[in-house]
Each structure stands twice: as C-alpha cells, then as structure tokens.
Design a protein around this motif. Structure first.
Motif, PDB file in Angstrom:
ATOM      1  N   TYR A  97      16.101  81.856  68.922  1.00 55.07           N
ATOM      2  CA  TYR A  97      15.170  80.943  68.258  1.00 55.07           C
ATOM      3  C   TYR A  97      15.247  81.152  66.760  1.00 55.07           C
ATOM      4  N   PHE A  98      14.666  80.202  66.033  1.00 54.51           N
ATOM      5  CA  PHE A  98      14.610  80.277  64.576  1.00 54.51           C
ATOM      6  C   PHE A  98      13.160  80.157  64.145  1.00 54.51           C
ATOM      7  N   ARG A  99      12.790  80.824  63.056  1.00 50.25           N
ATOM      8  CA  ARG A  99      11.401  80.880  62.604  1.00 50.25           C
ATOM      9  C   ARG A  99      11.000  79.746  61.672  1.00 50.25           C
ATOM     10  N   GLY A 100      11.927  78.941  61.245  1.00 49.67           N
ATOM     11  CA  GLY A 100      11.565  77.860  60.337  1.00 49.67           C
ATOM     12  C   GLY A 100      12.602  76.759  60.351  1.00 49.67           C
ATOM     13  N   VAL A 101      12.192  75.603  59.838  1.00 47.52           N
ATOM     14  CA  VAL A 101      13.088  74.444  59.834  1.00 47.52           C
ATOM     15  C   VAL A 101      14.336  74.718  58.997  1.00 47.52           C
ATOM     16  N   GLU A 102      14.220  75.466  57.911  1.00 48.32           N
ATOM     17  CA  GLU A 102      15.398  75.757  57.091  1.00 48.32           C
ATOM     18  C   GLU A 102      16.431  76.540  57.877  1.00 48.32           C
ATOM     19  N   ASP A 103      15.975  77.468  58.720  1.00 46.32           N
ATOM     20  CA  ASP A 103      16.910  78.277  59.510  1.00 46.32           C
ATOM     21  C   ASP A 103      17.635  77.446  60.561  1.00 46.32           C
ATOM     22  N   VAL A 104      16.908  76.560  61.245  1.00 46.71           N
ATOM     23  CA  VAL A 104      17.563  75.718  62.260  1.00 46.71           C
ATOM     24  C   VAL A 104      18.463  74.678  61.588  1.00 46.71           C
ATOM     25  N   GLN A 105      18.095  74.224  60.394  1.00 35.50           N
ATOM     26  CA  GLN A 105      18.975  73.317  59.654  1.00 35.50           C
ATOM     27  C   GLN A 105      20.267  74.038  59.246  1.00 35.50           C
ATOM     28  N   ASP A 106      20.161  75.288  58.820  1.00 33.68           N
ATOM     29  CA  ASP A 106      21.361  76.062  58.491  1.00 33.68           C
ATOM     30  C   ASP A 106      22.260  76.198  59.722  1.00 33.68           C
ATOM     31  N   PHE A 107      21.664  76.408  60.892  1.00 27.34           N
ATOM     32  CA  PHE A 107      22.423  76.481  62.144  1.00 27.34           C
ATOM     33  C   PHE A 107      23.170  75.163  62.373  1.00 27.34           C
ATOM     34  N   ALA A 108      22.483  74.035  62.182  1.00 25.67           N
ATOM     35  CA  ALA A 108      23.101  72.725  62.376  1.00 25.67           C
ATOM     36  C   ALA A 108      24.245  72.514  61.384  1.00 25.67           C
ATOM     37  N   ARG A 109      24.092  73.010  60.170  1.00 30.30           N
ATOM     38  CA  ARG A 109      25.177  72.894  59.181  1.00 30.30           C
ATOM     39  C   ARG A 109      26.392  73.713  59.611  1.00 30.30           C
ATOM     40  N   ARG A 110      26.145  74.937  60.060  1.00 32.62           N
ATOM     41  CA  ARG A 110      27.252  75.821  60.445  1.00 32.62           C
ATOM     42  C   ARG A 110      27.984  75.329  61.687  1.00 32.62           C
ATOM     43  N   ASN A 111      27.251  74.752  62.625  1.00 30.44           N
ATOM     44  CA  ASN A 111      27.821  74.547  63.949  1.00 30.44           C
ATOM     45  C   ASN A 111      27.972  73.101  64.405  1.00 30.44           C
ATOM     46  N   TYR A 112      27.246  72.181  63.807  1.00 26.91           N
ATOM     47  CA  TYR A 112      27.297  70.799  64.260  1.00 26.91           C
ATOM     48  C   TYR A 112      27.853  69.835  63.210  1.00 26.91           C
ATOM     49  N   GLY A 113      28.221  70.352  62.030  1.00 29.17           N
ATOM     50  CA  GLY A 113      28.845  69.508  61.012  1.00 29.17           C
ATOM     51  C   GLY A 113      27.881  68.739  60.130  1.00 29.17           C
ATOM     52  N   TRP A 114      26.587  69.053  60.242  1.00 30.34           N
ATOM     53  CA  TRP A 114      25.593  68.380  59.408  1.00 30.34           C
ATOM     54  C   TRP A 114      25.639  69.002  58.010  1.00 30.34           C
ATOM     55  N   LEU A 115      25.716  68.212  56.969  1.00 32.75           N
ATOM     56  CA  LEU A 115      25.875  68.756  55.616  1.00 32.75           C
ATOM     57  C   LEU A 115      24.716  68.482  54.689  1.00 32.75           C
ATOM     58  N   THR A 116      23.825  67.595  55.062  1.00 30.89           N
ATOM     59  CA  THR A 116      22.739  67.187  54.178  1.00 30.89           C
ATOM     60  C   THR A 116      21.797  68.354  53.909  1.00 30.89           C
ATOM     61  N   ARG A 117      21.332  68.440  52.682  1.00 32.00           N
ATOM     62  CA  ARG A 117      20.338  69.456  52.300  1.00 32.00           C
ATOM     63  C   ARG A 117      18.951  68.844  52.360  1.00 32.00           C
ATOM     64  N   GLY A 118      17.977  69.665  52.679  1.00 36.36           N
ATOM     65  CA  GLY A 118      16.596  69.174  52.729  1.00 36.36           C
ATOM     66  C   GLY A 118      16.374  68.326  53.944  1.00 36.36           C
ATOM     67  N   GLY A 119      15.569  67.313  53.827  1.00 32.27           N
ATOM     68  CA  GLY A 119      15.351  66.431  54.952  1.00 32.27           C
ATOM     69  C   GLY A 119      14.022  66.639  55.623  1.00 32.27           C
ATOM     70  N   GLY A 120      13.222  67.550  55.125  1.00 38.07           N
ATOM     71  CA  GLY A 120      11.879  67.719  55.664  1.00 38.07           C
ATOM     72  C   GLY A 120      11.836  68.460  56.969  1.00 38.07           C
ATOM     73  N   VAL A 121      10.707  68.363  57.590  1.00 38.14           N
ATOM     74  CA  VAL A 121      10.470  69.092  58.828  1.00 38.14           C
ATOM     75  C   VAL A 121      10.858  68.240  60.015  1.00 38.14           C
ATOM     76  N   ALA A 122      11.062  68.924  61.111  1.00 40.90           N
ATOM     77  CA  ALA A 122      11.408  68.214  62.356  1.00 40.90           C
ATOM     78  C   ALA A 122      10.169  67.697  63.021  1.00 40.90           C
TER      79      ALA A 122
END
Length: 122
Positions: A97-122
């Motif tokens: 699990y991840f403790r914050g939206v920034e951490d899960v967004q970093d995971f998506a950048r590393r592993n799913y090809g998402w590159l956008t920065r920011g984007g708010g909360v899920a």
C-alpha cells in the motif's frame, strides 16, 4: 522489444531518455532501479496508460483493476492506496500500500507509463 525504436520509446517514457541532461537521466534511472523488483499488478486493458492522461482516469482504471483506497487514521493521513489482493493490516508501506496520493502517482509513473505531474487527489 522487437526493434531499436521500441527500446528508445521505452527509455524515453521510463527514464526521460532524450528529454534532459545526462545527470537528470541518470537520476531517473537510479530512482527506477531503487524500485526494481516491486510487484506491479496488471491493469485491465494492458499496463500502459497515456502519459498525459488525467490522474482521475488513471486512478479509475487502477480501481477497476482491483486497487482500492481506505480511509486513513490520524490528522495527517487521508487515505491508503492499496494494491489488489493486499491490505494495510500486516502489509508493508510502499510494497502492499501507499500512504498518499503522491506515492501512488509515483508508482504509476514508474510502472504504468504515466508521466503527468500533479493532478490532484484520487
């Protein structure tokens, strides 16, 4: 990979190859290597998301693929973002699990090809 252009395309998306100075690219590669071997749950429809896709769309796809969020506890914890088949109780932060939206967004950048920065909360 089936061609040199496939490798270059992947390196560009994953590490910023061709988009920054040598030291910037090295820093991105070192960050990626730090997370090498992490468990990457598959996404419905394939693991690639659009690099400029809005975060809300990326998170919706992750939710449909089994990810979930759980209300956090305490004043500084909004939500946990939990991988499919994993839980916060007995789990490991950053692995299950991840403790914050920034951490899960970093995971998506590393592993799913998402590159956008920011984007708010899920």
């Amino acid at each position: 990979f089936t061609s040199e252009s496939d490798v270059i395309d992947y390196a560009s998306r994953a590490f910023g190859f061709g988009t920054g100075s040598g030291s910037e690219v090295r820093a991105r590669i070192e960050e990626h290597a730090r997370h090498a071997g992490e468990t990457v749950p598959p996404l419905l429809g394939g693991n690639d998301v659009g690099p400029d896709e809005p975060w809300r769309s990326v998170w919706d796809r992750m939710l449909r693929s089994g990810w979930k969020w759980k209300q956090g506890s305490g004043l500084m914890m909004d939500y946990y973002y939990v991988k499919p088949g994993r839980s916060v109780k007995g789990g490991t932060d950053g692995e299950d699990y991840f403790r914050g939206v920034e951490d899960v967004q970093d995971f998506a950048r590393r592993n799913y090809g998402w590159l956008t920065r920011g984007g708010g909360v899920a």
